[in-house]
Enzyme design. Structure first.
Site, PDB file in Angstrom:
ATOM      1  N   HIS A 131       0.866  -1.186   0.000  1.00  0.00           N
ATOM      2  CA  HIS A 131       0.000   0.000   0.000  1.00  0.00           C
ATOM      3  C   HIS A 131       0.903   1.237   0.000  1.00  0.00           C
ATOM      4  O   HIS A 131       1.895   1.290   0.728  1.00  0.00           O
ATOM      5  CB  HIS A 131      -0.916  -0.015   1.233  1.00  0.00           C
ATOM      6  CG  HIS A 131      -1.953   1.071   1.185  1.00  0.00           C
ATOM      7  ND1 HIS A 131      -1.677   2.365   1.545  1.00  0.00           N
ATOM      8  CD2 HIS A 131      -3.253   1.051   0.781  1.00  0.00           C
ATOM      9  CE1 HIS A 131      -2.767   3.105   1.385  1.00  0.00           C
ATOM     10  NE2 HIS A 131      -3.744   2.324   0.921  1.00  0.00           N
ATOM     11  N   GLU A 133       0.710   4.139   1.284  1.00  0.00           N
ATOM     12  CA  GLU A 133       0.956   4.799   2.584  1.00  0.00           C
ATOM     13  C   GLU A 133       2.009   4.023   3.379  1.00  0.00           C
ATOM     14  O   GLU A 133       2.886   4.617   4.024  1.00  0.00           O
ATOM     15  CB  GLU A 133      -0.343   4.896   3.391  1.00  0.00           C
ATOM     16  CG  GLU A 133      -0.119   5.660   4.695  1.00  0.00           C
ATOM     17  CD  GLU A 133      -1.272   5.531   5.682  1.00  0.00           C
ATOM     18  OE1 GLU A 133      -2.438   5.503   5.250  1.00  0.00           O
ATOM     19  OE2 GLU A 133      -0.983   5.450   6.890  1.00  0.00           O
ATOM     20  N   THR A 171      -2.983   4.316   8.549  1.00  0.00           N
ATOM     21  CA  THR A 171      -4.114   5.084   9.097  1.00  0.00           C
ATOM     22  C   THR A 171      -5.476   4.509   8.739  1.00  0.00           C
ATOM     23  O   THR A 171      -6.475   4.883   9.338  1.00  0.00           O
ATOM     24  CB  THR A 171      -4.068   6.538   8.577  1.00  0.00           C
ATOM     25  OG1 THR A 171      -4.052   6.490   7.148  1.00  0.00           O
ATOM     26  CG2 THR A 171      -2.878   7.292   9.091  1.00  0.00           C
ATOM     27  N   SER A 230      -8.319   1.262   0.622  1.00  0.00           N
ATOM     28  CA  SER A 230      -8.239   0.497   1.858  1.00  0.00           C
ATOM     29  C   SER A 230      -9.477   0.770   2.709  1.00  0.00           C
ATOM     30  O   SER A 230     -10.122  -0.142   3.215  1.00  0.00           O
ATOM     31  CB  SER A 230      -6.965   0.891   2.618  1.00  0.00           C
ATOM     32  OG  SER A 230      -6.919   0.259   3.863  1.00  0.00           O
ATOM     33  N   ASN A 231      -9.836   2.055   2.847  1.00  0.00           N
ATOM     34  CA  ASN A 231     -11.004   2.412   3.661  1.00  0.00           C
ATOM     35  C   ASN A 231     -12.269   1.711   3.181  1.00  0.00           C
ATOM     36  O   ASN A 231     -13.026   1.162   3.984  1.00  0.00           O
ATOM     37  CB  ASN A 231     -11.231   3.929   3.606  1.00  0.00           C
ATOM     38  CG  ASN A 231     -10.451   4.657   4.685  1.00  0.00           C
ATOM     39  OD1 ASN A 231     -10.358   4.168   5.805  1.00  0.00           O
ATOM     40  ND2 ASN A 231      -9.909   5.809   4.356  1.00  0.00           N
TER      41      ASN A 231
HETATM   42  S1  SF4 Z   1      -8.570   8.440   5.482  1.00  0.00           S
HETATM   43 FE1  SF4 Z   1      -8.545  10.604   4.975  1.00  0.00          FE
HETATM   44  S2  SF4 Z   1      -8.248  11.695   6.927  1.00  0.00           S
HETATM   45 FE2  SF4 Z   1      -7.703   9.546   7.232  1.00  0.00          FE
HETATM   46  S3  SF4 Z   1      -5.507   9.489   6.910  1.00  0.00           S
HETATM   47 FE3  SF4 Z   1      -6.442   8.943   4.952  1.00  0.00          FE
HETATM   48  S4  SF4 Z   1      -6.648  10.886   3.859  1.00  0.00           S
HETATM   49 FE4  SF4 Z   1      -6.229  11.369   6.018  1.00  0.00          FE
END
Ligand code: SF4
Length: 260
Positions: A131, A133, A171, A230-231
């Site tokens: 990933h 990040e 995150t 990912s979210n």
């Molecule tokens: S989901 Fe949005 S607020 Fe959370 S770390 Fe990633 S970009 Fe930033």
């Protein structure tokens, strides 16, 4: 022909939609386009959302993975996921005009890693291999940062030291998965330093909480998001773990009548 059965009631999760980090990243590309005109080069998808990426492409953004694909003198935006020190240095060396759209919550993790590294710490990073990040955060150091993706990985890693060890997380993990892996890390390294505030961002946590509240009240959960996000993947998994059928769609055309 039988008419499709339409949902009787649709609940909209609250909060939903883009987080502040995504809004900020999109705004940075838009401002760069307005100020310098097309094309603006963006390293990696600015955010993992097909709709946003396609819209920005139409307006003059060019998404690249390698700095070799950026011509000399061009304007380059780093995506919300952040970049490694090596990429940062190389982009500066090549003289690009750089705009950094790294989410401040990712930067906070980078800053913490740099600070503790100076104090002699090694790190265990909980995250998904590959990933962007994770690559950016691990790339804050040349060595001394060990990735674990699951509980099994925790038993395998061999840090060079255990007296000064700290844990950081991507995150956008599942809050529950991260807690389980963190527990395994702490069980193996009881003295490990944990962040004062967890690294999983508030936007990720709030949206997962909303899915947890909503899932038992509905027959299916539909997450509007892209497969690379990912979210979005974590939201679908949260609903599924609670026993609610869940699907992810990038746009309305992907909705299937049989789901209803
Ligand atoms: S989901 Fe949005 S607020 Fe959370 S770390 Fe990633 S970009 Fe930033």
């Amino acid at each position: 022909m039988t008419a499709p059965v339409l949902p009787q009631e649709i609940l909209l999760a609250e909060p939903r939609g883009f987080c502040a980090g995504v809004d900020r990243a999109i705004e940075i590309v838009e401002k760069a386009l307005a100020k310098f005109g097309r094309p603006i080069y963006v390293r990696h998808e600015i955010v993992h959302n097909t709709y946003v990426v396609n819209d920005l492409k139409e307006r003059g953004a060019i998404f690249i993975e390698e700095l070799d694909d950026v011509p000399p003198g061009a304007t380059l935006v780093f995506s919300a996921h952040g970049v490694s020190q090596a990429i940062q240095r190389e982009a500066e060396r090549r003289g690009f005009q750089i705009f950094d759209a790294t989410c401040p919550l990712v930067t906070k993790v980078h800053v913490e890693v740099a600070k503790l590294h100076k104090e002699g710490y090694e790190f265990i990073m909980i995250g998904h291999k590959g990933h962007p990040e994770v690559e950016g955060t691990m790339g804050q150091l040349d060595s001394g940062i060990h990735l674990v993706e699951d509980v099994a990985d925790v038993a395998r890693i061999q840090p060079g030291q255990t007296d000064k060890l700290a844990v950081v997380t991507q995150t956008t993990l599942s809050v529950d998965d991260a807690a389980e892996i963190t527990d395994a890390v702490v069980a193996r390294f009881p003295l490990i330093k944990k962040p004062k505030m967890q690294d999983i961002c508030y936007a990720t946590q709030n949206r997962q909480d909303a899915v947890k509240v909503m899932s038992p009240q509905v027959d299916i959960v539909i997450v509007v998001g892209s497969p690379t996000s990912s979210n979005s993947n974590r939201l679908r998994e949260v609903a599924k773990k609670l026993g609610t059928e869940s699907y992810m769609v990038d746009n309305a055309d992907e909705l299937k009548p049989e789901w209803f």
